[in-house]
Design a protein around this motif. Sequence first.
Motif, PDB file in Angstrom:
ATOM      1  N   GLN A   1      -0.250  11.093  -3.633  1.00 26.81           N
ATOM      2  CA  GLN A   1      -0.134  12.053  -2.527  1.00 26.81           C
ATOM      3  C   GLN A   1      -1.421  12.847  -2.344  1.00 26.81           C
TER       4      GLN A   1
ATOM      5  N   VAL B   1       6.619   9.398  -5.802  1.00 23.66           N
ATOM      6  CA  VAL B   1       6.930   8.016  -5.426  1.00 23.66           C
ATOM      7  C   VAL B   1       6.931   7.139  -6.675  1.00 23.66           C
TER       8      VAL B   1
ATOM      9  N   ALA C   1      -4.559   5.805  -0.010  1.00 24.22           N
ATOM     10  CA  ALA C   1      -3.568   4.783  -0.324  1.00 24.22           C
ATOM     11  C   ALA C   1      -3.966   4.000  -1.569  1.00 24.22           C
TER      12      ALA C   1
ATOM     13  N   GLU D   1       8.878  -2.187  -4.915  1.00 23.68           N
ATOM     14  CA  GLU D   1       9.077  -1.231  -3.820  1.00 23.68           C
ATOM     15  C   GLU D   1       8.687   0.154  -4.319  1.00 23.68           C
ATOM     16  N   ALA D   2       7.956   0.878  -3.469  1.00 25.42           N
ATOM     17  CA  ALA D   2       7.547   2.244  -3.782  1.00 25.42           C
ATOM     18  C   ALA D   2       8.526   3.198  -3.116  1.00 25.42           C
TER      19      ALA D   2
ATOM     20  N   TRP E   1       0.851  -1.187   0.000  1.00 22.40           N
ATOM     21  CA  TRP E   1       0.000   0.000   0.000  1.00 22.40           C
ATOM     22  C   TRP E   1       0.888   1.239   0.000  1.00 22.40           C
ATOM     23  N   GLU E   2       0.552   2.202  -0.859  1.00 22.21           N
ATOM     24  CA  GLU E   2       1.336   3.440  -0.929  1.00 22.21           C
ATOM     25  C   GLU E   2       0.474   4.526  -1.561  1.00 22.21           C
ATOM     26  N   ASP E   3       0.582   5.740  -1.027  1.00 20.31           N
ATOM     27  CA  ASP E   3      -0.144   6.882  -1.590  1.00 20.31           C
ATOM     28  C   ASP E   3       0.682   7.447  -2.745  1.00 20.31           C
ATOM     29  N   LEU E   4       0.499   6.891  -3.916  1.00 20.77           N
ATOM     30  CA  LEU E   4       1.297   7.282  -5.076  1.00 20.77           C
ATOM     31  C   LEU E   4       0.956   8.679  -5.579  1.00 20.77           C
TER      32      LEU E   4
END
Length: 487
Positions: free
Chosen positions: A231, A283, A235, A273-274, A226-229
């Motif tokens: 922004q 990211v 997420a 990997e982010a 999970w990543e807030d790509l």
Amino acid sequence: MAQNELNLKGRQLAESYCGACHAFPSPALLPKQVWKTLVLPQMAALMGIKEAQDSLGVWDKTEEETAVLKSMGIYPPTPIIGMEDYQWIMEFYEAQAPDGLPEQESKPDPVSLEGFEAKNLFIEGIKSPKTSLVAINEERAELLIADGNNNQLYAKDLQDELYTLPSMGSPAVQFIRKSPQVYDFISIGSIAPNDLSQGALYEMDLTTTSWNLVLNGLPRPVFGVWEDLQQDGKADFILCNYGNHGGGISVYWNGDMTSIPTELGGAGARKVEAVDLNQDGQVDLVALFCQGNERISVFYNLGNGQFGQEQILLKFSPVMGSSYFELQDFNGDGEMDLLVSNGDNWDYSSVLKPYHGFRIYENKGKGEFEEVWFYPQYGAVKAMALDVDLDGDLDMATIAFYDELEDPRQQFILFENQGNWDFQPKVIPDAALGKWLTMDVGDLDQDGDQDIVLGAYSHTLLEYSKLLIQGIEDIPNVLILENTIKD
């Protein structure tokens, strides 16, 4: 035609045909008999030569998988290479390949690993473990374990109580912390390579004690993050579908699993990997792809839900056996280096390969990486960085699975960082008790240092029998290496 002309013609054809799908494989990488009887026939089948397809039994699969293969067009119904060209390629590899491969280069003798207490964990009723997942959940100080014998999931707490959690449709291979008390689990569908989409993503919400199937019909998913790509405070979910001939990276924007994801890369997506690799405030996604076209690539984030074209950072030969990577800053220069494991030997050429092992590539900037450390290791499967002795630099925990080793202790090696790209290998006798396919690091006992857990996997009855022959009657499902430096 003279022999040197034949070799030149064969090389040119090999570079053209083989290089169209992956890095050109030098004949020196495998013995000539392996090229002739195992690898090149696979190429012929993929090039549409019916005799090769028949002899290899590429269509001797279930009706469902056969239909998938035909829909993907993996094995062309008519040849896309002439038999004369194929013969030139065969003769080139037979002429240039060695009769056998050299042994691995010499390496420093390992010393005894101190500062760890080894604890064996047995799960009742499982004599031949198929541990597909070990994961340290630091939020709850628990160890999560999945076994492929029964597709069961277990949790062990600080009091060594073992709890059985709801089973899944297939072996779980990854635990992902989504948010406090909300966890995701990926089940692969089938450990063995195939082209069926039987994998799934499950979610467990401990605040409501619910256990939900979020995604299914996935082509052998193995890794997610999970990543807030964007922004934007929402997420996004990035999923690696390892597949076999298919697969790739799927990005579910805002975590909406009902939407059509953005697809990146292709078959063999193993890990992502982010990270803001080029330090532009966005990211990016750095990913390892296996399954023939082995490479580590970056997809630069352009903003607004867009990525640039795939840019290859490192490209490997198709027999390199790439299996895992991490981005870590080993030399403290603010740039992320690459820690890479090459040793997956579950392929068409399962011979001992001197170039298998663990590597570190230093980030030289502008997308350039240079190999600065190599430790030869047959069957290398996974290397994870950690500061095991709390001295401020990164050490490494590693496992080797895909080959038998003369010293079974070296299936697990702890490399202590000595500085200047020098690492001291250390071993522990307990590592000889099983074959370790899975590993995780983290503070399991909540004492402020990092512990290591290894999961045993007996893929075949033969592997299980070999351990019994060595006198190991009870194979632990998990080996816990409890770091005692804080003690």
